[in-house]
Enzyme design. Structure first.
Site, PDB file in Angstrom:
ATOM      1  N   PHE A 204       0.871  -1.175   0.000  1.00 16.78           N
ATOM      2  CA  PHE A 204       0.000   0.000   0.000  1.00 16.78           C
ATOM      3  C   PHE A 204       0.913   1.231   0.000  1.00 16.78           C
ATOM      4  CE2 PHE A 204      -3.150   3.025   1.544  1.00 16.78           C
ATOM      5  CZ  PHE A 204      -4.256   2.644   0.802  1.00 16.78           C
TER       6      PHE A 204
ATOM      7  N   GLU B 179      -0.809  -6.427   7.499  1.00 15.65           N
ATOM      8  CA  GLU B 179      -0.387  -7.785   7.147  1.00 15.65           C
ATOM      9  C   GLU B 179       1.104  -8.027   7.391  1.00 15.65           C
ATOM     10  OE1 GLU B 179      -4.079  -6.705   5.711  1.00 15.65           O
ATOM     11  OE2 GLU B 179      -2.274  -5.802   4.849  1.00 15.65           O
TER      12      GLU B 179
ATOM     13  N   VAL C  62       2.107   4.406   6.372  1.00 15.85           N
ATOM     14  CA  VAL C  62       0.720   4.647   6.751  1.00 15.85           C
ATOM     15  C   VAL C  62       0.543   6.161   6.766  1.00 15.85           C
ATOM     16  CG1 VAL C  62      -1.093   4.274   8.461  1.00 15.85           C
ATOM     17  CG2 VAL C  62       0.733   2.572   8.192  1.00 15.85           C
TER      18      VAL C  62
ATOM     19  N   HIS D 124      -8.991   5.179  11.019  1.00 12.86           N
ATOM     20  CA  HIS D 124      -8.260   4.041  10.444  1.00 12.86           C
ATOM     21  C   HIS D 124      -6.739   4.215  10.569  1.00 12.86           C
ATOM     22  CE1 HIS D 124      -7.963   0.422   8.053  1.00 12.86           C
ATOM     23  NE2 HIS D 124      -7.134   1.028   7.213  1.00 12.86           N
TER      24      HIS D 124
ATOM     25  N   ARG E  78      11.263  11.164   4.220  1.00 15.75           N
ATOM     26  CA  ARG E  78      11.858  10.239   5.190  1.00 15.75           C
ATOM     27  C   ARG E  78      12.374   8.934   4.571  1.00 15.75           C
ATOM     28  NH1 ARG E  78       8.502  13.568   7.477  1.00 15.75           N
ATOM     29  NH2 ARG E  78       8.643  14.160   9.669  1.00 15.75           N
TER      30      ARG E  78
END
Length: 160
Positions: free
Chosen positions: A22, A58, A81, A88, A127
């Site tokens: 993702f 996961e 993320v 979420h 980063r």
């Protein structure tokens, strides 16, 4: 005083990497930087194993399976993320982080957690280099530390 000095010699180490796909552009770049740094530290190409998973939630299950194989000296978690407009973000950040930590403790294997948690894409891109390079260094240093401590423990037991 007995001091154990940091050891960044990656020769003879086997490193497993789990990358969350993702936000794949950022994760893929992190993977490149991480692998480049591992090679600079002496880890051979054939001693680096990469597995990919759909997202950060996961990552821990893949790490657990790599750890349980007992084929690796250290593991690295890579992913991103990015905060959205819902809760979420907190759920994924907290649960993936807790899962990564639990695997490391349950299997006594160093895991460098390079799952970025940022407000936006720009922060994540900024980063990539530092976080991915640091993860490789942490994995090598901690693998050498744990291996050293285990060798000392076994030597002490043999003396008894």
């Amino acid at each position: 005083m007995n001091t154990i000095t940091p050891n960044l010699d990656g020769r003879q180490l086997r490193i497993g990497i789990v990358q969350a796909r993702f936000t794949n552009e950022i994760g893929s770049e992190m993977l490149k930087v991480c692998c480049r740094t591992l090679k600079e530290l002496g880890v051979a190409d054939e001693d680096i194993t990469v597995a990919t998973v759909p997202g950060a939630l996961e990552v821990p299950i893949a790490l657990m399976n790599l750890a349980s194989s007992e084929q690796f000296d250290a593991l690295i978690a890579i992913g991103v993320v990015i905060r959205g407009e819902t809760y979420h973000f907190e759920l994924v950040s907290n649960e993936s982080g807790a899962g990564v930590t639990r695997v490391g403790l349950d299997y006594n294997i160093p895991i460098a957690n390079a799952i970025l948690t940022t407000e936006n894409d720009e922060q994540a891109v900024a980063r990539i280099e530092e976080k991915a390079s640091d993860a490789a260094k942490v994995a090598v240093e901690c693998a050498n530390l744990v291996n050293h401590l285990l060798e000392a423990q076994f030597a002490e037991e043999d003396e008894k």
